[in-house]
Design a protein around this motif. Structure first.
Motif, PDB file in Angstrom:
ATOM      1  N   GLY A   1      41.397  18.876  -3.552  1.00  0.00           N
ATOM      2  CA  GLY A   1      39.713  18.631  -3.328  1.00  0.00           C
ATOM      3  C   GLY A   1      39.409  17.580  -3.995  1.00  0.00           C
ATOM      4  N   GLU A   2      38.086  17.031  -3.436  1.00  0.00           N
ATOM      5  CA  GLU A   2      37.519  15.788  -3.936  1.00  0.00           C
ATOM      6  C   GLU A   2      35.963  15.891  -4.211  1.00  0.00           C
ATOM      7  N   TRP A   3      35.571  15.853  -5.458  1.00  0.00           N
ATOM      8  CA  TRP A   3      34.190  15.977  -5.499  1.00  0.00           C
ATOM      9  C   TRP A   3      33.337  14.515  -5.316  1.00  0.00           C
ATOM     10  N   VAL A   4      32.253  14.502  -4.401  1.00  0.00           N
ATOM     11  CA  VAL A   4      31.522  13.325  -4.401  1.00  0.00           C
ATOM     12  C   VAL A   4      30.163  13.458  -5.093  1.00  0.00           C
ATOM     13  N   LEU A   5      29.714  12.796  -5.526  1.00  0.00           N
ATOM     14  CA  LEU A   5      28.070  12.939  -6.199  1.00  0.00           C
ATOM     15  C   LEU A   5      27.107  11.955  -5.924  1.00  0.00           C
ATOM     16  N   GLY A   6      26.060  12.585  -5.194  1.00  0.00           N
ATOM     17  CA  GLY A   6      24.853  11.763  -4.910  1.00  0.00           C
ATOM     18  C   GLY A   6      24.009  11.880  -6.097  1.00  0.00           C
ATOM     19  N   GLN A   7      22.835  11.720  -5.898  1.00  0.00           N
ATOM     20  CA  GLN A   7      21.559  11.755  -7.229  1.00  0.00           C
ATOM     21  C   GLN A   7      21.375  13.078  -7.435  1.00  0.00           C
ATOM     22  N   ARG A   8      21.022  13.970  -6.498  1.00  0.00           N
ATOM     23  CA  ARG A   8      20.996  15.485  -6.889  1.00  0.00           C
ATOM     24  C   ARG A   8      21.874  16.476  -6.359  1.00  0.00           C
TER      25      ARG A   8
ATOM     26  N   ALA B   1      26.988  21.677  -4.384  1.00  0.00           N
ATOM     27  CA  ALA B   1      26.589  21.880  -5.723  1.00  0.00           C
ATOM     28  C   ALA B   1      25.577  21.143  -6.106  1.00  0.00           C
ATOM     29  N   TRP B   2      25.029  21.219  -7.299  1.00  0.00           N
ATOM     30  CA  TRP B   2      24.017  20.433  -7.982  1.00  0.00           C
ATOM     31  C   TRP B   2      24.862  19.299  -8.569  1.00  0.00           C
ATOM     32  N   ALA B   3      24.407  18.225  -8.572  1.00  0.00           N
ATOM     33  CA  ALA B   3      25.231  17.001  -8.974  1.00  0.00           C
ATOM     34  C   ALA B   3      25.482  17.219 -10.407  1.00  0.00           C
ATOM     35  N   GLU B   4      24.591  17.671 -11.069  1.00  0.00           N
ATOM     36  CA  GLU B   4      24.443  17.906 -12.501  1.00  0.00           C
ATOM     37  C   GLU B   4      25.651  18.907 -13.141  1.00  0.00           C
ATOM     38  N   ASP B   5      26.012  19.545 -11.852  1.00  0.00           N
ATOM     39  CA  ASP B   5      26.983  20.695 -12.431  1.00  0.00           C
ATOM     40  C   ASP B   5      28.505  20.291 -12.253  1.00  0.00           C
ATOM     41  N   VAL B   6      28.828  18.992 -11.742  1.00  0.00           N
ATOM     42  CA  VAL B   6      30.239  18.889 -11.501  1.00  0.00           C
ATOM     43  C   VAL B   6      30.310  17.549 -11.916  1.00  0.00           C
ATOM     44  N   ARG B   7      31.859  16.925 -11.960  1.00  0.00           N
ATOM     45  CA  ARG B   7      32.096  15.661 -12.117  1.00  0.00           C
ATOM     46  C   ARG B   7      32.621  15.190 -10.972  1.00  0.00           C
TER      47      ARG B   7
ATOM     48  N   LYS C   1      30.573  10.232   0.466  1.00  0.00           N
ATOM     49  CA  LYS C   1      29.562   9.810  -0.538  1.00  0.00           C
ATOM     50  C   LYS C   1      28.621   8.856  -0.163  1.00  0.00           C
ATOM     51  N   ALA C   2      28.900   7.786   0.574  1.00  0.00           N
ATOM     52  CA  ALA C   2      27.834   7.151   1.312  1.00  0.00           C
ATOM     53  C   ALA C   2      26.869   7.539   2.119  1.00  0.00           C
ATOM     54  N   ALA C   3      27.437   8.682   2.906  1.00  0.00           N
ATOM     55  CA  ALA C   3      26.591   9.439   3.770  1.00  0.00           C
ATOM     56  C   ALA C   3      25.725  10.518   3.065  1.00  0.00           C
ATOM     57  N   LEU C   4      26.096  11.077   1.939  1.00  0.00           N
ATOM     58  CA  LEU C   4      25.390  11.715   1.010  1.00  0.00           C
ATOM     59  C   LEU C   4      24.361  10.972   0.366  1.00  0.00           C
ATOM     60  N   LEU C   5      24.542   9.821   0.176  1.00  0.00           N
ATOM     61  CA  LEU C   5      23.472   9.075  -0.806  1.00  0.00           C
ATOM     62  C   LEU C   5      22.337   8.456   0.294  1.00  0.00           C
ATOM     63  N   ARG C   6      22.938   8.081   1.464  1.00  0.00           N
ATOM     64  CA  ARG C   6      21.736   7.947   2.596  1.00  0.00           C
ATOM     65  C   ARG C   6      20.961   9.135   2.723  1.00  0.00           C
ATOM     66  N   TYR C   7      21.652  10.573   3.014  1.00  0.00           N
ATOM     67  CA  TYR C   7      20.871  11.520   3.268  1.00  0.00           C
ATOM     68  C   TYR C   7      19.932  11.926   2.138  1.00  0.00           C
TER      69      TYR C   7
END
Length: 166
Positions: free
Chosen positions: A5-12, A30-36, A49-55
């Protein structure tokens, strides 16, 4: 059988790609603040990740074409999940409207079950399906109704048109 599994983070928000034998078995939100974020990201996770940031920036995310595994889903569930991609960002459909579009006008509960079985939330936007009269019902992904509301607000769904969107 190889799983990871791989977590990617956006701003929120954060998304986790769950892999098994080179197929994406599920995506978690998930909420970005809850995971690494994962230390090392695969090329697919980097694209996500790039798509999430665009979203999150309210630009067309152009979600990457990932090797999703739909094998555990019925034909109806797959059709329902595919129909989600036809709902424009910032708009919603009711479970009843979805059922009618899928040729089962009395199948609102079946649509609800399909949304609950959606293994790829956000990318297949089940948060855009609401109860009759816009009521905020059901969202089985992490964060529940609060996450559903946050995603709809991010997409520009209009408060007042959806009673449950405060």
């Amino acid at each position: 059988m190889t799983t990871s599994g791989e977590w990617v983070l956006g701003q929120r928000f954060a998304l986790r790609l769950n892999w098994e034998d080179r197929l994406v078995r599920s995506v978690e939100v998930a909420w970005a603040e809850d995971v690494r974020e994962s230390e090392r990201l695969s090329p697919a996770a980097e694209e996500l990740k790039a798509a999430l940031l665009r979203y999150e920036a309210r630009k067309g995310p152009n979600w990457p074409d990932l090797p999703f595994d739909f094998s555990g889903m019925s034909e109806f569930q797959q059709a329902a999940i595919e129909e989600l991609r036809r709902i424009p960002s910032g708009t919603t459909r009711t479970y009843g409207e979805m059922a009618a579009l899928l040729g089962r006008p009395k199948g609102a509960q079946a649509v609800g079950r399909a949304m609950g079985a959606n293994p790829f939330p956000v990318l297949y936007p089940c948060h855009r399906v609401v109860g009759a009269n816009g009521a905020m019902t059901g969202f089985s992904a992490s964060g529940g109704i609060a996450m559903k509301k946050a995603l709809l607000r991010l997409e520009g769904a209009e408060q007042g048109l959806l009673p449950g969107l405060e």
